[in-house]
Design a protein around this motif. Structure first.
Motif, short mmCIF file in Angstrom:
data_model
loop_
_atom_site.label_atom_id
_atom_site.label_comp_id
_atom_site.label_asym_id
_atom_site.label_seq_id
_atom_site.Cartn_x
_atom_site.Cartn_y
_atom_site.Cartn_z
N GLN A 58 0.82 -1.21 0.00
CA GLN A 58 0.00 0.00 0.00
C GLN A 58 0.86 1.26 0.00
OE1 GLN A 58 -2.01 -0.98 3.54
NE2 GLN A 58 -3.08 -2.68 2.59
N PHE A 59 1.96 1.24 0.74
CA PHE A 59 2.81 2.43 0.82
C PHE A 59 3.73 2.56 -0.39
CE2 PHE A 59 2.87 3.30 5.69
CZ PHE A 59 1.53 3.58 5.64
N LYS A 60 3.95 1.48 -1.10
CA LYS A 60 4.84 1.52 -2.26
C LYS A 60 4.28 2.42 -3.36
CE LYS A 60 5.52 -1.39 -5.83
NZ LYS A 60 5.57 -2.64 -6.51
N GLU A 61 2.97 2.41 -3.50
CA GLU A 61 2.33 3.17 -4.57
C GLU A 61 2.35 4.66 -4.31
OE1 GLU A 61 -1.51 1.52 -5.23
OE2 GLU A 61 -0.71 -0.52 -5.31
N GLY A 62 2.29 5.07 -3.06
CA GLY A 62 2.34 6.49 -2.71
C GLY A 62 1.12 7.26 -3.21
N ASP A 63 -0.02 6.61 -3.26
CA ASP A 63 -1.23 7.27 -3.75
C ASP A 63 -1.94 8.03 -2.64
OD1 ASP A 63 -2.01 5.08 -2.33
OD2 ASP A 63 -3.45 4.34 -3.78
N GLU A 64 -3.11 8.52 -2.97
CA GLU A 64 -3.91 9.31 -2.02
C GLU A 64 -4.25 8.51 -0.77
OE1 GLU A 64 -6.27 12.70 -0.96
OE2 GLU A 64 -5.15 12.49 -2.80
N ARG A 65 -4.55 7.24 -0.95
CA ARG A 65 -4.93 6.38 0.18
C ARG A 65 -3.78 6.23 1.18
NH1 ARG A 65 -4.56 0.76 0.90
NH2 ARG A 65 -6.07 0.01 2.41
N SER A 66 -2.58 5.98 0.68
CA SER A 66 -1.44 5.81 1.59
C SER A 66 -1.10 7.11 2.30
CB SER A 66 -0.22 5.27 0.83
OG SER A 66 0.26 6.22 -0.09
N LYS A 67 -1.26 8.24 1.63
CA LYS A 67 -1.02 9.53 2.29
C LYS A 67 -2.05 9.77 3.39
CE LYS A 67 1.20 11.66 -1.65
NZ LYS A 67 1.12 12.64 -2.72
N GLU A 71 -1.25 10.32 7.33
CA GLU A 71 -1.69 11.53 8.02
C GLU A 71 -2.56 11.19 9.23
OE1 GLU A 71 -3.72 13.99 5.22
OE2 GLU A 71 -1.91 14.37 4.04
N ARG A 72 -3.55 10.35 9.01
CA ARG A 72 -4.45 9.98 10.11
C ARG A 72 -3.70 9.21 11.20
NH1 ARG A 72 -9.77 12.05 9.94
NH2 ARG A 72 -10.22 12.39 7.76
N GLY A 73 -2.79 8.33 10.78
CA GLY A 73 -2.03 7.55 11.75
C GLY A 73 -1.18 8.42 12.65
N MET A 74 -0.52 9.42 12.06
CA MET A 74 0.29 10.33 12.86
C MET A 74 -0.60 11.19 13.76
SD MET A 74 3.36 9.62 12.32
CE MET A 74 4.19 10.98 13.07
N PHE A 75 -1.77 11.58 13.26
CA PHE A 75 -2.70 12.39 14.05
C PHE A 75 -3.16 11.63 15.28
CE2 PHE A 75 -7.08 13.74 14.97
CZ PHE A 75 -6.85 15.07 15.27
N PHE A 76 -3.62 10.38 15.10
CA PHE A 76 -4.09 9.59 16.23
C PHE A 76 -2.94 9.22 17.17
CE2 PHE A 76 -7.64 8.24 13.26
CZ PHE A 76 -8.56 9.11 13.82
N SER A 119 -1.05 1.97 14.39
CA SER A 119 -2.14 2.81 13.90
C SER A 119 -2.19 2.80 12.37
CB SER A 119 -2.03 4.23 14.44
OG SER A 119 -0.92 4.90 13.88
N PHE A 120 -1.03 2.75 11.71
CA PHE A 120 -1.02 2.63 10.25
C PHE A 120 -1.73 1.36 9.81
CE2 PHE A 120 3.15 5.22 9.53
CZ PHE A 120 2.46 6.39 9.81
N VAL A 121 -1.44 0.25 10.49
CA VAL A 121 -2.06 -1.03 10.12
C VAL A 121 -3.57 -0.98 10.35
CG1 VAL A 121 -2.22 -3.48 10.72
CG2 VAL A 121 0.01 -2.41 10.45
N ILE A 122 -3.98 -0.45 11.49
CA ILE A 122 -5.42 -0.36 11.80
C ILE A 122 -6.13 0.53 10.79
CG2 ILE A 122 -7.08 0.49 13.50
CD1 ILE A 122 -5.02 -0.43 15.65
N LEU A 123 -5.53 1.66 10.46
CA LEU A 123 -6.16 2.58 9.52
C LEU A 123 -6.12 2.05 8.09
CD1 LEU A 123 -4.94 5.96 10.97
CD2 LEU A 123 -7.27 5.08 10.96
N SER A 124 -5.15 1.22 7.76
CA SER A 124 -5.11 0.65 6.40
C SER A 124 -6.27 -0.31 6.18
CB SER A 124 -3.78 -0.06 6.15
OG SER A 124 -3.73 -1.29 6.86
#
Length: 127
Positions: A58-67, A71-76, A119-124
């Motif tokens: 998911q992070f390899k693509e660098g698309d809107e979803r991964s961003k 963002e949400r993961g760092m916020f939480f 949090s990245f895993v949960i939000l993914s």
């Protein structure tokens, strides 16, 4: 690098870090110096590697979803880390737990690594 190669790299790193954290943890318990501090940092690195193994495609693509996940993961994570500090302050102030500076920083580092990547895993799964 293909998805399988990237995932397997992080998976191998995760198992290697797990081995190191178990080895260092058992050696510090055996010598009677348990919780020096760096044991938890290795454990946090283990969790980070396993989470990155899961998140690599998911992070390899660098698309809107991964961003959005980042963002949400760092916020939480910010609020959880703030909570850890609020809980640790009275515990240290009233000497309920006795930690030196290195142990405290190592504990916060490990909690930060575990919180952010979990949090990245949960939000993914959510996004």
């Amino acid at each position: 690098m293909s998805d399988k190669v990237g995932r397997s790299f992080f998976l191998i790193c995760g198992f290697l870090m797990l081995f190191y954290s178990l080895l260092i943890g058992f050696s510090t318990i055996y010598t009677g110096d348990f919780f020096v501090g760096h044991e938890l940092v290795f454990l946090g690195s283990t969790v980070m590697a396993f989470c990155l193994s899961y998140l690599y495609p998911q992070f390899k693509e660098g698309d809107e979803r991964s961003k959005k996940i980042r963002e949400r993961g760092m916020f939480f994570s910010y609020f959880f880390i703030l909570g850890y500090m609020i809980i640790l302050m009275p515990l240290l102030q009233f000497e309920i737990i006795n930690l030196n500076g290195y142990q405290t920083v190592s504990l916060l580092t490990a909690l930060t690594m575990i919180t952010v990547f979990s949090s990245f895993v949960i939000l993914s799964k959510r996004y």
